[in-house]
Design an enzyme around this catalytic site. Structure first.
Site, PDB file in Angstrom:
ATOM      1  CG  HIS A  28      -1.815   1.861   1.467  1.00 28.86           C
ATOM      2  ND1 HIS A  28      -2.975   0.820   0.483  1.00 28.86           N
ATOM      3  CD2 HIS A  28      -1.652   2.534   1.694  1.00 28.86           C
ATOM      4  CE1 HIS A  28      -3.531   2.137   1.036  1.00 28.86           C
ATOM      5  NE2 HIS A  28      -2.776   2.988   1.167  1.00 28.86           N
ATOM      6  CG  HIS A  30      -0.682   6.359  -2.679  1.00 29.62           C
ATOM      7  ND1 HIS A  30      -2.226   6.162  -2.934  1.00 29.62           N
ATOM      8  CD2 HIS A  30      -1.016   6.859  -1.221  1.00 29.62           C
ATOM      9  CE1 HIS A  30      -2.829   5.733  -1.124  1.00 29.62           C
ATOM     10  NE2 HIS A  30      -2.098   6.149  -0.339  1.00 29.62           N
ATOM     11  CB  SER A  74      -8.203  10.596  -3.341  1.00 30.25           C
ATOM     12  OG  SER A  74      -7.570  11.483  -2.120  1.00 30.25           O
ATOM     13  NE  ARG A 121      -8.164   3.011  -1.581  1.00 32.52           N
ATOM     14  CZ  ARG A 121      -7.357   4.157  -1.389  1.00 32.52           C
ATOM     15  NH1 ARG A 121      -6.989   5.512  -1.599  1.00 32.52           N
ATOM     16  NH2 ARG A 121      -6.774   3.810   0.462  1.00 32.52           N
ATOM     17  CE1 TYR A 154      -8.749   4.408   4.909  1.00 27.70           C
ATOM     18  CE2 TYR A 154      -8.528   6.711   3.610  1.00 27.70           C
ATOM     19  CZ  TYR A 154      -7.836   5.925   4.219  1.00 27.70           C
ATOM     20  OH  TYR A 154      -7.249   6.914   5.482  1.00 27.70           O
ATOM     21  CG  HIS A 178      -5.747   2.301   5.822  1.00 29.09           C
ATOM     22  ND1 HIS A 178      -4.056   1.224   5.394  1.00 29.09           N
ATOM     23  CD2 HIS A 178      -6.025   3.408   5.265  1.00 29.09           C
ATOM     24  CE1 HIS A 178      -4.134   2.451   4.476  1.00 29.09           C
ATOM     25  NE2 HIS A 178      -5.010   3.663   4.677  1.00 29.09           N
ATOM     26  CG  ASP A 246      -0.416   5.815   3.783  1.00 27.72           C
ATOM     27  OD1 ASP A 246      -1.479   5.652   2.707  1.00 27.72           O
ATOM     28  OD2 ASP A 246      -0.950   6.558   4.793  1.00 27.72           O
ATOM     29  CG  ASN A 251      -5.240  14.090   3.269  1.00 31.05           C
ATOM     30  OD1 ASN A 251      -4.821  15.124   3.152  1.00 31.05           O
ATOM     31  ND2 ASN A 251      -5.514  13.246   2.738  1.00 31.05           N
TER      32      ASN A 251
HETATM   33  C1  0GY Z   1      -4.107   6.088   2.298  1.00 33.39           C
HETATM   34  C2  0GY Z   1      -4.782   7.162   3.285  1.00 33.39           C
HETATM   35  C3  0GY Z   1      -5.751   8.093   2.890  1.00 33.39           C
HETATM   36  C4  0GY Z   1      -4.963   9.380   1.083  1.00 33.39           C
HETATM   37  C5  0GY Z   1      -5.992   8.231   0.127  1.00 33.39           C
HETATM   38  O1  0GY Z   1      -6.486   8.312  -2.060  1.00 33.39           O
HETATM   39  C6  0GY Z   1      -5.354   9.163  -0.935  1.00 33.39           C
HETATM   40  O2  0GY Z   1      -5.317  10.053  -1.124  1.00 33.39           O
HETATM   41  O3  0GY Z   1      -5.420   7.535   0.339  1.00 33.39           O
HETATM   42  C7  0GY Z   1      -6.067   9.482   3.389  1.00 33.39           C
HETATM   43  O4  0GY Z   1      -6.013  10.730   3.440  1.00 33.39           O
HETATM   44  O5  0GY Z   1      -6.488   8.807   5.194  1.00 33.39           O
HETATM   45  O6  0GY Z   1      -4.396   5.289   1.570  1.00 33.39           O
HETATM   46  O7  0GY Z   1      -3.532   6.562   1.995  1.00 33.39           O
END
Ligand code: 0GY
Length: 293
Positions: A28, A30, A74, A121, A154, A178, A246, A251
């Site tokens: 996990h 990004h 996201s 997702r 999520y 998570h 992660d 954030n």
């Molecule tokens: C994570 C958690 C977060 C963000 C995203 O795609 C995302 O922006 O998943 C979060 O802010 O809790 O798993 O990366």
């Protein structure tokens, strides 16, 4: 989205004391951009600095991992180009999880598969996405089943009950990010963990990521509440757990975790070499590098 671009990752993560087993997968993580070739979505809820594939692969090597599963963040909306670019640059060492517009064609889904995507997702966090249309998501889930994909969901613990009919209807294997964000201060047998275990017990194809002590443990490092709440889950569902950094920790700019310290949590939640091998190698390989898919 306007404002300064944020940095949510540690500038110099420590080298962990725990050495992952050979072939370990960070399942996990990004990438953010780089923004010049891969602009962020107009609907992004945060605007990060670039955290591209070179940085991700350098971290992978520093932490002692062999592979990555890159989850479309996201901030890139439903344009998966940055994630696909990172997968392509990995030389076979990365696979991905896409976020798609429900109107996507089957042909476009096949192209994502060719590009290394193995899951889709669905994000239910209101602070990250404007809407989460369950009926359209179910249609997508039915269509990706033909590709051998799974669905990643999520959500936060307070909507688990409301989501149950939707989750029950998903026809592919399910991976919950998570652990559905339980309050780990409640302990291993608190209401959040009990509700989450009930979900896991309802089917044998629901997996979860035992990730993000930094997000889930309000007391902060050394994240003792997380270790106490999560170790029994790994022991009871050893074939259905995944682990990831992660990175680059969307954030988390106000409390960036040290990725080396996150890796050093692994032996506290997977307390034997056998559990560690399942968590880090066998399970993610089955889900993401299964030659049949
Ligand atoms: C994570 C958690 C977060 C963000 C995203 O795609 C995302 O922006 O998943 C979060 O802010 O809790 O798993 O990366």
């Amino acid at each position: 989205m306007t404002g300064d671009r944020i940095i949510s990752w540690h500038a110099s993560p420590s080298v962990p004391r725990f050495r992952p087993p050979p072939g370990a997968v960070d399942a996990h993580c990004h990438v953010f951009g780089p923004m010049a070739p891969f602009p962020f979505s107009a609907k992004a809820k945060y605007l990060p600095q670039d955290a591209g594939p070179d940085m991700l692969f350098a971290l992978r090597d520093r932490l002692g991992f062999a592979r990555n599963v890159i989850v479309q963040a996201s901030c890139h909306g439903t344009d998966n180009s940055a994630t696909l670019d990172a997968i392509a640059k990995s030389g076979g060492k990365a696979r991905g999880v896409a976020v798609v517009d429900p109107a996507i064609s089957d042909k476009e889904l096949e192209a994502l598969h060719e590009g290394g995507m193995r899951g889709v997702r669905f994000n239910f966090l209101k602070r990250l996405v404007d809407d989460a249309p369950k009926d359209k998501f179910l249609d997508v889930a039915t269509r990706v089943k033909a590709l051998g994909w799974h669905v990643v969901v999520y959500f936060e613990a307070d909507i688990l009950e409301e989501l149950r009919p939707f989750l029950d209807a998903i026809p592919t294997p399910l991976v919950i990010d998570h652990m559905g964000r339980p309050d780990v201060a409640q302990g291993a047998d608190g209401p959040d963990m009990r509700a989450f275990r009930a979900l896991l017990d309802s089917r044998d194809d629901i997996w979860t990521k035992v990730t993000c002590p930094d997000r889930l443990d309000a007391k902060g490092p050394p994240w003792d509440d997380f270790a106490t709440a999560v170790a029994p889950l790994v022991e009871d569902y050893p074939e259905r757990v995944l682990w990831g950094t992660d990175w680059p920790h969307p954030n988390m700019q106000d409390a960036v975790p040290d990725d080396g310290a996150l890796v050093d949590m692994i032996p506290r939640i997977a307390r034997t070499p056998e559990l560690q091998r399942k968590l880090l190698v066998d399970n993610p390989m089955r889900l993401y590098w299964n030659e049949a898919s």
